[in-house]
Design a protein around this motif. Structure first.
Motif, PDB file in Angstrom:
ATOM      1  N   CYS A 136       0.849  -1.202   0.000  1.00  0.00           N
ATOM      2  CA  CYS A 136       0.000   0.000   0.000  1.00  0.00           C
ATOM      3  C   CYS A 136       0.878   1.243   0.000  1.00  0.00           C
ATOM      4  CB  CYS A 136      -0.894   0.032   1.229  1.00  0.00           C
ATOM      5  SG  CYS A 136      -1.861  -1.455   1.519  1.00  0.00           S
TER       6      CYS A 136
ATOM      7  N   CYS B 105       2.172   3.472  -3.101  1.00  0.00           N
ATOM      8  CA  CYS B 105       1.424   4.636  -3.610  1.00  0.00           C
ATOM      9  C   CYS B 105       1.001   5.585  -2.495  1.00  0.00           C
ATOM     10  CB  CYS B 105       0.189   4.173  -4.369  1.00  0.00           C
ATOM     11  SG  CYS B 105       0.582   3.111  -5.768  1.00  0.00           S
ATOM     12  N   HIS B 106       0.757   5.053  -1.313  1.00  0.00           N
ATOM     13  CA  HIS B 106       0.381   5.903  -0.170  1.00  0.00           C
ATOM     14  C   HIS B 106       1.613   6.051   0.718  1.00  0.00           C
ATOM     15  CE1 HIS B 106      -3.860   5.666  -1.308  1.00  0.00           C
ATOM     16  NE2 HIS B 106      -3.664   4.367  -1.522  1.00  0.00           N
TER      17      HIS B 106
ATOM     18  N   ALA C 284       1.542   1.351 -10.213  1.00  0.00           N
ATOM     19  CA  ALA C 284       2.420   0.345  -9.605  1.00  0.00           C
ATOM     20  C   ALA C 284       2.713  -0.681 -10.692  1.00  0.00           C
ATOM     21  CB  ALA C 284       1.775  -0.268  -8.373  1.00  0.00           C
TER      22      ALA C 284
ATOM     23  N   ARG D  36      -6.891   7.199 -12.229  1.00  0.00           N
ATOM     24  CA  ARG D  36      -7.251   8.210 -11.229  1.00  0.00           C
ATOM     25  C   ARG D  36      -6.072   8.508 -10.309  1.00  0.00           C
ATOM     26  NH1 ARG D  36     -12.948   5.674  -9.730  1.00  0.00           N
ATOM     27  NH2 ARG D  36     -14.113   6.268 -11.598  1.00  0.00           N
TER      28      ARG D  36
ATOM     29  N   ASN E 208     -14.687   9.096   6.367  1.00  0.00           N
ATOM     30  CA  ASN E 208     -15.493   9.027   5.154  1.00  0.00           C
ATOM     31  C   ASN E 208     -16.649   8.052   5.303  1.00  0.00           C
ATOM     32  OD1 ASN E 208     -13.975  10.889   3.774  1.00  0.00           O
ATOM     33  ND2 ASN E 208     -12.539   9.359   2.980  1.00  0.00           N
TER      34      ASN E 208
ATOM     35  N   PHE F  73     -15.869   5.242  -0.085  1.00  0.00           N
ATOM     36  CA  PHE F  73     -14.441   5.205  -0.363  1.00  0.00           C
ATOM     37  C   PHE F  73     -14.182   5.067  -1.857  1.00  0.00           C
ATOM     38  CE2 PHE F  73     -15.407   4.099   3.877  1.00  0.00           C
ATOM     39  CZ  PHE F  73     -14.488   4.802   4.611  1.00  0.00           C
ATOM     40  N   PHE F  74     -13.030   5.544  -2.276  1.00  0.00           N
ATOM     41  CA  PHE F  74     -12.629   5.747  -3.677  1.00  0.00           C
ATOM     42  C   PHE F  74     -13.301   7.034  -4.186  1.00  0.00           C
ATOM     43  CE2 PHE F  74     -12.345   0.963  -3.739  1.00  0.00           C
ATOM     44  CZ  PHE F  74     -10.982   0.854  -3.995  1.00  0.00           C
ATOM     45  N   TRP F  75     -12.786   7.554  -5.286  1.00  0.00           N
ATOM     46  CA  TRP F  75     -13.349   8.765  -5.882  1.00  0.00           C
ATOM     47  C   TRP F  75     -14.819   8.573  -6.245  1.00  0.00           C
ATOM     48  CZ3 TRP F  75     -11.302  13.358  -5.509  1.00  0.00           C
ATOM     49  CH2 TRP F  75      -9.908  13.520  -5.421  1.00  0.00           C
TER      50      TRP F  75
ATOM     51  N   ARG G 229     -17.155   3.414  -4.570  1.00  0.00           N
ATOM     52  CA  ARG G 229     -17.579   2.040  -4.877  1.00  0.00           C
ATOM     53  C   ARG G 229     -17.349   1.083  -3.708  1.00  0.00           C
ATOM     54  NH1 ARG G 229     -12.972   2.939  -7.835  1.00  0.00           N
ATOM     55  NH2 ARG G 229     -11.272   1.452  -7.650  1.00  0.00           N
TER      56      ARG G 229
ATOM     57  N   GLN H  10     -12.746  -1.369   1.144  1.00  0.00           N
ATOM     58  CA  GLN H  10     -11.901  -0.627   0.205  1.00  0.00           C
ATOM     59  C   GLN H  10     -10.567  -1.320   0.017  1.00  0.00           C
ATOM     60  OE1 GLN H  10      -8.826   0.988   0.585  1.00  0.00           O
ATOM     61  NE2 GLN H  10      -8.933   1.624  -1.555  1.00  0.00           N
TER      62      GLN H  10
ATOM     63  N   GLU I  23      -2.387  -2.611  -9.512  1.00  0.00           N
ATOM     64  CA  GLU I  23      -1.899  -2.241  -8.180  1.00  0.00           C
ATOM     65  C   GLU I  23      -1.110  -3.413  -7.585  1.00  0.00           C
ATOM     66  OE1 GLU I  23      -4.614   0.597  -6.063  1.00  0.00           O
ATOM     67  OE2 GLU I  23      -6.070  -0.201  -7.459  1.00  0.00           O
ATOM     68  N   HIS I  24      -1.667  -4.159  -6.626  1.00  0.00           N
ATOM     69  CA  HIS I  24      -0.911  -5.261  -6.016  1.00  0.00           C
ATOM     70  C   HIS I  24      -0.879  -6.498  -6.913  1.00  0.00           C
ATOM     71  CE1 HIS I  24      -0.713  -3.636  -1.759  1.00  0.00           C
ATOM     72  NE2 HIS I  24      -1.375  -2.722  -2.423  1.00  0.00           N
TER      73      HIS I  24
ATOM     74  N   GLU J 255      -5.455   2.308   9.464  1.00  0.00           N
ATOM     75  CA  GLU J 255      -5.694   3.580   8.762  1.00  0.00           C
ATOM     76  C   GLU J 255      -6.487   4.568   9.621  1.00  0.00           C
ATOM     77  OE1 GLU J 255      -6.128   2.643   4.093  1.00  0.00           O
ATOM     78  OE2 GLU J 255      -7.421   1.411   5.355  1.00  0.00           O
TER      79      GLU J 255
ATOM     80  N   LYS K  91     -16.186  12.165  -5.286  1.00  0.00           N
ATOM     81  CA  LYS K  91     -16.347  12.426  -3.851  1.00  0.00           C
ATOM     82  C   LYS K  91     -15.721  13.767  -3.469  1.00  0.00           C
ATOM     83  CE  LYS K  91     -14.128  10.153  -0.648  1.00  0.00           C
ATOM     84  NZ  LYS K  91     -13.654   9.059   0.203  1.00  0.00           N
TER      85      LYS K  91
HETATM   86  C1  HEC Z   1      -0.983   1.697  -7.578  1.00  0.00           C
HETATM   87  C2  HEC Z   1      -1.042   2.623  -6.471  1.00  0.00           C
HETATM   88  C3  HEC Z   1      -1.887   2.217  -5.290  1.00  0.00           C
HETATM   89  C4  HEC Z   1      -1.709   1.161  -4.426  1.00  0.00           C
HETATM   90  C5  HEC Z   1      -0.644   0.084  -4.478  1.00  0.00           C
HETATM   91  C6  HEC Z   1      -2.732   1.292  -3.420  1.00  0.00           C
HETATM   92  N1  HEC Z   1      -3.511   2.389  -3.669  1.00  0.00           N
HETATM   93 FE1  HEC Z   1      -4.990   3.126  -2.531  1.00  0.00          FE
HETATM   94  N2  HEC Z   1      -5.541   4.383  -3.989  1.00  0.00           N
HETATM   95  C7  HEC Z   1      -4.859   4.548  -5.176  1.00  0.00           C
HETATM   96  C8  HEC Z   1      -5.687   5.273  -6.116  1.00  0.00           C
HETATM   97  C9  HEC Z   1      -5.303   5.659  -7.542  1.00  0.00           C
HETATM   98  C10 HEC Z   1      -6.909   5.538  -5.451  1.00  0.00           C
HETATM   99  C11 HEC Z   1      -8.167   6.167  -6.064  1.00  0.00           C
HETATM  100  C12 HEC Z   1      -8.775   5.063  -6.954  1.00  0.00           C
HETATM  101  C13 HEC Z   1     -10.182   5.309  -7.442  1.00  0.00           C
HETATM  102  O1  HEC Z   1     -10.882   6.140  -6.886  1.00  0.00           O
HETATM  103  O2  HEC Z   1     -10.598   4.619  -8.374  1.00  0.00           O
HETATM  104  C14 HEC Z   1      -6.768   4.975  -4.106  1.00  0.00           C
HETATM  105  C15 HEC Z   1      -7.743   5.054  -3.108  1.00  0.00           C
HETATM  106  C16 HEC Z   1      -7.553   4.566  -1.832  1.00  0.00           C
HETATM  107  C17 HEC Z   1      -8.444   4.802  -0.710  1.00  0.00           C
HETATM  108  C18 HEC Z   1      -9.726   5.607  -0.725  1.00  0.00           C
HETATM  109  C19 HEC Z   1      -9.593   6.874   0.086  1.00  0.00           C
HETATM  110  C20 HEC Z   1     -10.872   7.650   0.150  1.00  0.00           C
HETATM  111  O3  HEC Z   1     -10.874   8.742   0.717  1.00  0.00           O
HETATM  112  O4  HEC Z   1     -11.895   7.190  -0.385  1.00  0.00           O
HETATM  113  C21 HEC Z   1      -7.931   4.124   0.369  1.00  0.00           C
HETATM  114  C22 HEC Z   1      -8.502   4.062   1.772  1.00  0.00           C
HETATM  115  C23 HEC Z   1      -6.742   3.446  -0.085  1.00  0.00           C
HETATM  116  N3  HEC Z   1      -6.533   3.758  -1.421  1.00  0.00           N
HETATM  117  C24 HEC Z   1      -5.992   2.580   0.684  1.00  0.00           C
HETATM  118  C25 HEC Z   1      -5.100   1.660   0.123  1.00  0.00           C
HETATM  119  C26 HEC Z   1      -4.632   0.476   0.805  1.00  0.00           C
HETATM  120  C27 HEC Z   1      -5.028   0.045   2.195  1.00  0.00           C
HETATM  121  C28 HEC Z   1      -3.779  -0.155  -0.065  1.00  0.00           C
HETATM  122  C29 HEC Z   1      -3.067  -1.476   0.140  1.00  0.00           C
HETATM  123  C30 HEC Z   1      -3.918  -2.626   0.384  1.00  0.00           C
HETATM  124  C31 HEC Z   1      -3.719   0.669  -1.270  1.00  0.00           C
HETATM  125  N4  HEC Z   1      -4.569   1.739  -1.119  1.00  0.00           N
HETATM  126  C32 HEC Z   1      -2.909   0.398  -2.366  1.00  0.00           C
HETATM  127  C33 HEC Z   1      -3.582   4.089  -5.436  1.00  0.00           C
HETATM  128  C34 HEC Z   1      -3.039   2.974  -4.811  1.00  0.00           C
END
Ligand code: HEC
Ligand code: HEC
Length: 438
Positions: free
Chosen positions: A88, A91-92, A107, A113, A124, A127-129, A132, A139, A149-150, A232, A353
């Motif tokens: 995670c 990207c975060h 990744a 997005r 929130n 979750f997601f933009w 969904r 999420q 991603e993963h 988180e 969102k």
């Molecule tokens: C490839 C990069 C990438 C990885 C790896 C990744 N994320 Fe994300 N994350 C994103 C993107 C891009 C979005 C927005 C996607 C969308 O809205 O379609 C997002 C959205 C989110 C959100 C939503 C936040 C909100 O305010 O709604 C959360 C929570 C989150 N990620 C947690 C995680 C967690 C936990 C992991 C590991 C299991 C993870 N992400 C792995 C890129 C990544």
């Protein structure tokens, strides 16, 4: 005014219940900051303090310290991916304010997005933009199997929890025994549902399993999400100079009020009035927790027609891991009210969102495709709506050009800056040595 705001939001179709109100004192009648009307003061008091994140009854472990510790370990765990290289935190990034600073996330592949920050994520409602997912734990399951991603599979992850002695110990301490995954005839090494591609080897392996074994693996998968969500939840920002200012109003403390400087005070007045920001960025986390179409033009070369919430509604209803499903710890009324009454409407098309504005000063670039590199570009856009794309005939009516002067943009910028609190226990910014607590 609050009732007017509620009627207004109801007209917009926003039915989100507010975050539970904290117990706070009414303001002392003396020593109110000068330059604000009584109505403005009332609106200001609605914006702070930010209470603890709301409970998540669908995740029994949301406040469990051992679950959060395991979740923190898993957040940074690259074995939780197909290649063994993605976590995670790829990207975060903890040192990039839980985002990646890029326009679009990437990744194993390129996303369409922008990576969202995880600051205050547990406040929130969706979750997601596109909303969904209806819980933080549901999420987390998305990126784990998403090929860009993963790029992993739930069977691979269940085997990892089972085969690694430390992870197994941490998991069983919180969630109880794991299924017996040693029997390779029942539990292939990889497998997951692959919507739209029944010939995919992961899909074939998954479909070949017994129903009860799939349920057992899904439960492990859901628990991985629940532990990550418990982690988180700790990423909270709520002690900004604006919060001091509001505490100063409540306490009649002029010194505390001085935390918000003159330019930021003018910005606050604009935020509540002429600039109309608070119509969507409302409540103590500066979001109405719902979706709007800001008509921001797509990135050059980016995805042109993103349905946003229009697709999000359909996906969250169909998600087997939503709050009403078999893996929810409270599939009762609250979860049902949230999901079952969702109706996909034409106006949902290209809605996204409303993000929180706390800490937005550090989370550039902005918007769902990272269209704007700086806050000044965002303010310029709201000022003129130049380049706005009208995606359909039911366009958002709240949004009109607000025609800000250069000075007004500077003041609004100063106000957004006053919403910053980056203090966080540094221990949360790295992988713990073991997934279990001693
Ligand atoms: C490839 C990069 C990438 C990885 C790896 C990744 N994320 Fe994300 N994350 C994103 C993107 C891009 C979005 C927005 C996607 C969308 O809205 O379609 C997002 C959205 C989110 C959100 C939503 C936040 C909100 O305010 O709604 C959360 C929570 C989150 N990620 C947690 C995680 C967690 C936990 C992991 C590991 C299991 C993870 N992400 C792995 C890129 C990544
Ligand atoms: C009609 C509702 C609405 C109004 C009014 C509104 N916003 Fe927004 N704001 C949103 C939505 C929705 C997004 C996300 C849009 C997207 O990604 O396409 C957003 C995004 C933002 C972002 C980017 C945050 C991020 O993390 O990407 C900032 C900053 C912002 N708004 C500030 C403001 C300010 C300042 C005002 C007043 C001048 C304002 N907004 C008025 C709904 C609104």
């Amino acid at each position: 005014m609050r009732s007017i705001a509620i009627v207004f939001l109801a007209l917009l179709g926003c039915s989100a219940p507010p975050i539970p109100e904290p117990e706070v004192k009414a303001p002392a009648s003396d020593n109110l900051p000068r330059g604000f009307t009584a109505e403005e003061i009332e609106r200001i008091l609605d914006l702070s303090p930010l209470p603890d994140p709301p409970p998540d009854p669908t995740n029994r472990f949301y406040e469990d310290e051992r679950a959060a510790h395991l979740g923190q370990f898993l957040f940074y765990e690259t074995r939780l991916s197909g290649s063994g290289e993605v976590s995670c935190a790829t990207c975060h990034l903890p040192n990039k304010d839980w985002g990646d600073g890029k326009k679009l996330g990437e990744a194993e592949g390129q996303m369409t997005r922008h990576t969202m920050t995880l600051w205050n994520v547990a406040y929130n409602r969706w979750f997601f933009w596109d909303g969904r997912a209806d819980s933080l734990w549901a999420q987390a399951l998305g990126p784990l199997e998403e090929p860009r991603e993963h790029a992993g599979s739930r069977l691979r992850f269940a085997h990892l929890m089972h085969d690694d002695a430390d992870l197994r110990r941490a998991y069983t301490q919180v969630f109880g025994a794991l299924p017996d995954l040693d029997d390779a005839s029942r539990f292939p090494p990889e497998g997951r549902p692959v919507p739209g591609d029944p010939e995919h080897p992961h899909a074939k392996a998954w479909e070949g399993m017994r129903e009860e074994d799939r349920v057992a693996v899904n439960r492990v998968f859901a628990n991985i999400g629940k532990s990550i969500a418990a982690f988180e939840r700790k990423l909270v920002s709520r002690r900004s100079s604006f919060d001091d200012f509001v505490a100063g109003i409540r306490e009649g403390d002029l010194y505390k009020q001085m935390e918000l400087h003159e330019d930021a005070r003018r910005g606050l007045k604009l935020f509540l009035g002429k600039a109309r920001c608070f119509l969507c960025h409302s409540g103590p986390n500066f979001t109405d927790r719902e979706f709007h179409d800001t008509r921001v033009p797509p990135l050059k070369g980016g995805k042109r027609l993103d349905p946003g919430r229009y697709d999000g509604v359909e996906k969250v209803i169909a998600d087997p891991f939503n709050g009403t499903g078999a893996y929810s710890d409270d599939p009762g009324e609250a979860a049902e009210v949230k999901v079952d009454y969702l109706i996909r409407n034409g106006h949902n098309w290209s809605e996204f969102k409303t993000p929180s504005l706390r800490n937005s000063i550090v989370t550039a670039p902005y918007m769902h495709q990272g269209q704007f590199a700086t806050l000044d570009e965002v303010l310029e856009y709201y000022s003129t709506l130049e380049g706005a794309v009208v995606n359909h005939h039911q366009a958002e009516r709240t949004l009109v050009p607000v025609n800000l002067t250069e000075g007004e943009k500077r003041d609004l910028h100063a106000f957004l800056e006053a919403l910053t609190d980056l203090s966080l226990d540094p221990a949360l910014k790295r992988k713990p040595e073991t997934p279990y607590l001693p």
